[in-house]
Design a protein around this motif. Structure first.
Motif, short mmCIF file in Angstrom:
data_model
loop_
_atom_site.label_atom_id
_atom_site.label_comp_id
_atom_site.label_asym_id
_atom_site.label_seq_id
_atom_site.Cartn_x
_atom_site.Cartn_y
_atom_site.Cartn_z
N GLY A 59 -10.05 -22.70 51.76
CA GLY A 59 -9.96 -22.80 53.69
C GLY A 59 -9.41 -21.14 53.65
O GLY A 59 -8.40 -21.19 54.50
N LEU A 60 -9.52 -20.12 52.54
CA LEU A 60 -8.34 -19.32 53.28
C LEU A 60 -9.20 -17.96 54.08
O LEU A 60 -9.83 -18.12 54.79
N LYS A 61 -8.15 -18.02 54.71
CA LYS A 61 -7.83 -17.53 56.23
C LYS A 61 -7.39 -15.51 55.75
O LYS A 61 -6.46 -15.26 55.16
N SER A 62 -7.60 -14.57 56.38
CA SER A 62 -7.18 -13.61 56.42
C SER A 62 -5.40 -13.43 56.44
O SER A 62 -5.52 -12.71 55.91
N GLU A 63 -5.28 -13.99 57.32
CA GLU A 63 -3.01 -14.13 57.26
C GLU A 63 -2.69 -13.99 55.22
O GLU A 63 -2.11 -14.59 54.78
N ASP A 64 -3.80 -15.28 54.48
CA ASP A 64 -3.47 -15.34 52.86
C ASP A 64 -3.21 -13.89 52.26
O ASP A 64 -3.24 -14.35 51.50
N THR A 65 -3.97 -13.03 52.99
CA THR A 65 -4.11 -11.61 52.20
C THR A 65 -2.87 -11.77 51.55
O THR A 65 -1.57 -11.36 52.56
N ALA A 66 -2.35 -11.14 50.35
CA ALA A 66 -1.01 -10.87 49.71
C ALA A 66 -0.94 -11.05 48.43
O ALA A 66 -1.94 -10.83 47.88
N GLU A 67 0.10 -10.07 47.81
CA GLU A 67 0.19 -10.44 46.89
C GLU A 67 0.86 -11.22 46.24
O GLU A 67 1.46 -12.37 46.74
N TYR A 68 0.18 -12.40 45.05
CA TYR A 68 1.34 -13.19 45.07
C TYR A 68 1.36 -13.54 43.61
O TYR A 68 1.37 -12.83 42.68
N TYR A 69 2.54 -14.24 43.67
CA TYR A 69 3.88 -14.03 42.36
C TYR A 69 4.10 -15.78 41.85
O TYR A 69 4.02 -16.60 42.65
N CYS A 70 4.06 -15.84 40.96
CA CYS A 70 4.67 -17.22 40.21
C CYS A 70 5.63 -16.30 39.68
O CYS A 70 6.44 -15.43 39.53
N ALA A 71 6.73 -17.49 39.73
CA ALA A 71 8.05 -17.97 39.33
C ALA A 71 8.76 -19.09 38.82
O ALA A 71 8.58 -20.34 39.23
N GLY A 72 10.07 -18.92 38.63
CA GLY A 72 10.09 -20.00 37.90
C GLY A 72 11.91 -19.85 37.10
O GLY A 72 12.02 -18.94 37.26
N THR A 73 12.68 -21.12 36.87
CA THR A 73 14.06 -21.14 37.19
C THR A 73 13.94 -22.38 36.11
O THR A 73 13.29 -23.26 36.80
N GLY A 74 14.88 -22.33 34.94
CA GLY A 74 15.43 -23.97 34.67
C GLY A 74 15.85 -24.63 35.24
O GLY A 74 16.52 -25.84 34.80
N ARG A 75 16.89 -24.49 36.37
CA ARG A 75 17.51 -25.17 36.92
C ARG A 75 16.67 -26.58 38.01
O ARG A 75 16.26 -25.55 38.57
N GLY A 76 17.39 -27.55 38.36
CA GLY A 76 16.33 -28.07 39.09
C GLY A 76 16.47 -27.75 40.51
O GLY A 76 17.84 -28.13 41.08
N LEU A 77 15.65 -27.60 41.46
CA LEU A 77 16.03 -26.96 42.80
C LEU A 77 15.52 -28.37 43.25
O LEU A 77 14.09 -28.81 42.74
#
Length: 126
Positions: A84-102
């Motif tokens: 259900g993608l919308k025009s407002e979803d247009t963006a550069e998408y990044y994955c990120a990680g941390t070893g800490r429990g957030l």
């Protein structure tokens, strides 16, 4: 440590894409992996996060019910199924990680993540 994001592209309004983020060089067993997105001139925005161990998942309100984050521990990979993608979803998408429990609140903050992948561009045409 590497986070390799892929799967972006051009899709029409209402369409679907699946992003992948493969990790290597770091054990995230006690940590969390997430997707953020950013458009030029705006701050990086939290999209979704998933704990590597356990079932905790968090979404930003604007994507809940349309996007699904998941993991494949055998492949050291997380996914973001976007429907259900919308025009407002247009963006550069990044994955990120941390070893800490957030927790739910801190998992939404870019500054809490130690590792970032390169972006993958998602463009939704109306």
């Amino acid at each position: 440590v590497q986070l390799q994001a892929s799967g972006g592209g051009l899709v029409q309004d209402g369409g679907s894409l699946r992003l992948s983020c493969r990790t290597s060089g770091r054990d995230f067993s006690n940590g969390i992996l997430a997707w953020f997105r950013q458009v030029p001139g705006k701050e990086r925005e939290f999209v979704a996060a998933i704990k590597w161990s356990g079932g905790s998942i968090y979404y930003t309100d604007s994507v809940r019910g349309r996007f699904t984050i998941s993991k494949d521990r055998a492949k050291n990979t997380i996914y973001l199924q976007m429907n259900g993608l919308k025009s407002e979803d247009t963006a550069e998408y990044y994955c990120a990680g941390t070893g800490r429990g957030l927790i739910s609140t801190t998992a939404r903050l870019p500054r809490e993540y130690d590792y970032w992948g390169q972006g993958t561009l998602v463009t939704v045409s109306s």
